[in-house]
Design a protein around this motif. Sequence first.
Motif, PDB file in Angstrom:
ATOM      1  N   LEU A 271      84.755 -11.146  77.535  1.00  0.00           N
ATOM      2  CA  LEU A 271      84.124  -9.832  77.549  1.00  0.00           C
ATOM      3  C   LEU A 271      83.163  -9.671  76.364  1.00  0.00           C
ATOM      4  O   LEU A 271      82.071  -9.095  76.507  1.00  0.00           O
ATOM      5  N   LEU A 272      83.543 -10.193  75.222  1.00  0.00           N
ATOM      6  CA  LEU A 272      82.670 -10.140  74.049  1.00  0.00           C
ATOM      7  C   LEU A 272      81.372 -10.908  74.315  1.00  0.00           C
ATOM      8  O   LEU A 272      80.274 -10.461  73.952  1.00  0.00           O
ATOM      9  N   ASP A 273      81.503 -12.055  74.948  1.00  0.00           N
ATOM     10  CA  ASP A 273      80.328 -12.857  75.314  1.00  0.00           C
ATOM     11  C   ASP A 273      79.409 -12.071  76.245  1.00  0.00           C
ATOM     12  O   ASP A 273      78.181 -12.072  76.088  1.00  0.00           O
ATOM     13  N   LEU A 274      79.993 -11.379  77.212  1.00  0.00           N
ATOM     14  CA  LEU A 274      79.216 -10.535  78.119  1.00  0.00           C
ATOM     15  C   LEU A 274      78.494  -9.433  77.353  1.00  0.00           C
ATOM     16  O   LEU A 274      77.303  -9.172  77.582  1.00  0.00           O
ATOM     17  N   ASN A 275      79.199  -8.771  76.446  1.00  0.00           N
ATOM     18  CA  ASN A 275      78.586  -7.693  75.667  1.00  0.00           C
ATOM     19  C   ASN A 275      77.341  -8.179  74.934  1.00  0.00           C
ATOM     20  O   ASN A 275      76.304  -7.502  74.914  1.00  0.00           O
ATOM     21  N   ARG A 276      77.440  -9.333  74.330  1.00  0.00           N
ATOM     22  CA  ARG A 276      76.310  -9.852  73.558  1.00  0.00           C
ATOM     23  C   ARG A 276      75.136 -10.236  74.465  1.00  0.00           C
ATOM     24  O   ARG A 276      73.975 -10.011  74.112  1.00  0.00           O
ATOM     25  N   ASP A 277      75.447 -10.824  75.617  1.00  0.00           N
ATOM     26  CA  ASP A 277      74.357 -11.178  76.538  1.00  0.00           C
ATOM     27  C   ASP A 277      73.653  -9.931  77.064  1.00  0.00           C
ATOM     28  O   ASP A 277      72.414  -9.889  77.130  1.00  0.00           O
ATOM     29  N   LEU A 278      74.427  -8.926  77.452  1.00  0.00           N
ATOM     30  CA  LEU A 278      73.807  -7.704  77.964  1.00  0.00           C
ATOM     31  C   LEU A 278      73.013  -6.999  76.865  1.00  0.00           C
ATOM     32  O   LEU A 278      71.939  -6.441  77.122  1.00  0.00           O
ATOM     33  N   TRP A 279      73.532  -7.015  75.643  1.00  0.00           N
ATOM     34  CA  TRP A 279      72.782  -6.474  74.501  1.00  0.00           C
ATOM     35  C   TRP A 279      71.422  -7.163  74.401  1.00  0.00           C
ATOM     36  O   TRP A 279      70.391  -6.524  74.207  1.00  0.00           O
ATOM     37  N   GLY A 280      71.430  -8.488  74.561  1.00  0.00           N
ATOM     38  CA  GLY A 280      70.180  -9.232  74.494  1.00  0.00           C
ATOM     39  C   GLY A 280      69.234  -8.904  75.633  1.00  0.00           C
ATOM     40  O   GLY A 280      68.018  -8.769  75.431  1.00  0.00           O
ATOM     41  N   TYR A 281      69.763  -8.766  76.847  1.00  0.00           N
ATOM     42  CA  TYR A 281      68.907  -8.422  77.983  1.00  0.00           C
ATOM     43  C   TYR A 281      68.302  -7.032  77.828  1.00  0.00           C
ATOM     44  O   TYR A 281      67.150  -6.798  78.222  1.00  0.00           O
ATOM     45  N   ILE A 282      69.072  -6.119  77.258  1.00  0.00           N
ATOM     46  CA  ILE A 282      68.524  -4.781  76.990  1.00  0.00           C
ATOM     47  C   ILE A 282      67.405  -4.892  75.948  1.00  0.00           C
ATOM     48  O   ILE A 282      66.343  -4.268  76.072  1.00  0.00           O
ATOM     49  N   SER A 283      67.621  -5.718  74.931  1.00  0.00           N
ATOM     50  CA  SER A 283      66.605  -5.920  73.895  1.00  0.00           C
ATOM     51  C   SER A 283      65.315  -6.492  74.473  1.00  0.00           C
ATOM     52  O   SER A 283      64.213  -6.123  74.054  1.00  0.00           O
ATOM     53  N   LEU A 284      65.434  -7.384  75.459  1.00  0.00           N
ATOM     54  CA  LEU A 284      64.253  -7.978  76.105  1.00  0.00           C
ATOM     55  C   LEU A 284      63.587  -7.028  77.094  1.00  0.00           C
ATOM     56  O   LEU A 284      62.511  -7.325  77.602  1.00  0.00           O
ATOM     57  N   GLY A 285      64.251  -5.911  77.394  1.00  0.00           N
ATOM     58  CA  GLY A 285      63.692  -4.964  78.350  1.00  0.00           C
ATOM     59  C   GLY A 285      64.064  -5.261  79.787  1.00  0.00           C
ATOM     60  O   GLY A 285      63.527  -4.637  80.710  1.00  0.00           O
ATOM     61  N   TYR A 286      64.994  -6.198  79.988  1.00  0.00           N
ATOM     62  CA  TYR A 286      65.416  -6.520  81.353  1.00  0.00           C
ATOM     63  C   TYR A 286      66.252  -5.394  81.966  1.00  0.00           C
ATOM     64  O   TYR A 286      66.270  -5.217  83.185  1.00  0.00           O
ATOM     65  N   PHE A 287      66.954  -4.680  81.124  1.00  0.00           N
ATOM     66  CA  PHE A 287      67.708  -3.511  81.568  1.00  0.00           C
ATOM     67  C   PHE A 287      67.266  -2.295  80.772  1.00  0.00           C
ATOM     68  O   PHE A 287      67.036  -2.381  79.560  1.00  0.00           O
ATOM     69  N   ARG A 288      67.158  -1.172  81.457  1.00  0.00           N
ATOM     70  CA  ARG A 288      67.092   0.133  80.801  1.00  0.00           C
ATOM     71  C   ARG A 288      68.479   0.754  80.866  1.00  0.00           C
ATOM     72  O   ARG A 288      69.327   0.305  81.625  1.00  0.00           O
ATOM     73  N   GLN A 289      68.707   1.779  80.051  1.00  0.00           N
ATOM     74  CA  GLN A 289      69.971   2.497  80.069  1.00  0.00           C
ATOM     75  C   GLN A 289      69.742   3.937  80.501  1.00  0.00           C
ATOM     76  O   GLN A 289      68.814   4.585  80.003  1.00  0.00           O
ATOM     77  N   ARG A 290      70.553   4.391  81.444  1.00  0.00           N
ATOM     78  CA  ARG A 290      70.414   5.763  81.904  1.00  0.00           C
ATOM     79  C   ARG A 290      70.615   6.716  80.735  1.00  0.00           C
ATOM     80  O   ARG A 290      71.540   6.563  79.933  1.00  0.00           O
TER      81      ARG A 290
END
Length: 458
Positions: A271-290
């Motif tokens: 789960l920690l690994d997932l958190n860090r990857d999603l953090w990175g994708y948000i940083s790259l702009g791949y995800f926005r947050q509602r």
Amino acid sequence: MQIDSSLSALTALSPLDGRYAGQVHGLRPLLSEAGFMAHRVEVEIAWLIGLSELGLPEMPAFDASARARLKAVAEGFSQADAARIKAIERDTNHDVKAVEYWLKEQVADVPALAAAAEFIHFACTSEDINNASHALMLQRARTDCLLPAYGSILARLRDLAHQYADQPLLSRTHGQPATPTTMGKELANVVARLRQAVGVMAAVRPLAKLNGATGNYNAHLAACPDIDWPMFSAQVLQGLGLTQNPYTIQIEPHDWIAELFDAVARANTILLDLNRDLWGYISLGYFRQRLREGEVGSSTMPHKVNPIDFENSEGNLGLANAMLRHLSEKLPVSRWQRDLSDSTVLRNLGVALGYTLVACDACLRGLGKLELDAEAIDADIDACWEILAEPVQTVMRRHGLPHPYEQLKALTRGRGITREALQNFIASLDLPAEPKARLLALTPRSYIGLAARLAADI
């Protein structure tokens, strides 16, 4: 400073009893001190009822009303009861003996039970009651709290894996552009890992013992030499839903708890690994947050929408795993036939699992806010035609062309390449028409292998 020392959500030393109290309420009846007392009462009563069925002349079998009273005592255990036990403990300075004395108070007005009062805690050491209670506490915390928390994350991740199964994604190995995948496949990878880890967590079998001061039924045999005590103890534990550990010292050696906590820590690491990857994708702009009305991302930068849920989850997973790993290393170690260093440590079961639940809650909250930005993802992958050097050189290898890897290395390494330049190179190759046409039709977005299918199949 005018803050007093009375306990409240604002003065609690641990955030689990303060800021995060609402996220761990399910653990409180199970792993608090009152919860521990309630489980001790349950074990003592199970042992007492079992003894009443042995046919001892000194202890007639309990009738239905006596059994009903004992059942009511266990099922109706309240915070007021816990407070009374705590008051008795101030005199005894022994927590398990306080439970025994409290039970004797509870049955004093029932003649059959009052007559059997000295069979409460008969031949038991405190650790008989404690280890069985801990087994029940952890088994129920796993079933009622941990597995549902991880199940919710798995369900959400699986939905996202299916939703984004076809969305091409530029991979990054060593942080550099690499063979494409899809966003759904990357989330499916986590589902597969987490599902396996949770399965291991769920499969750990709780063990317990009811075999006396050093695990040999010494007092039992001295009092009642004709009873098969190991079989009887196994039956009482089985009635509680536990498996007997037949070989112990004074304590059940806690190997199964170490196994459980290692499994929880492994799931937490995924789960920690997932958190860090999603953090990175948000940083790259791949995800926005509602956005949430009224929420602030920075006290000075009004534009900020921070990935705080994934950061919160990561931090609490670190705390959880530090405790879980300490517990799994410490609990199985006891000097000779028993030392008491495990006792104080075991009072922190709720802390270790509490931080795990806080982390799961934060991660799930973060997953619920994600919105994919396909344009941003596509723009990145569309700019990386050099990643097609891999399929080109692989096809060249199949058809025997000279030095395929070296040719593509010279063409692309460290410099990138345009679509036009790559297609001109492909067109110049001495390849059969069909593979050449396939390579010419290939784009970074279409070079995803079986990623979409794998994501859809999870």
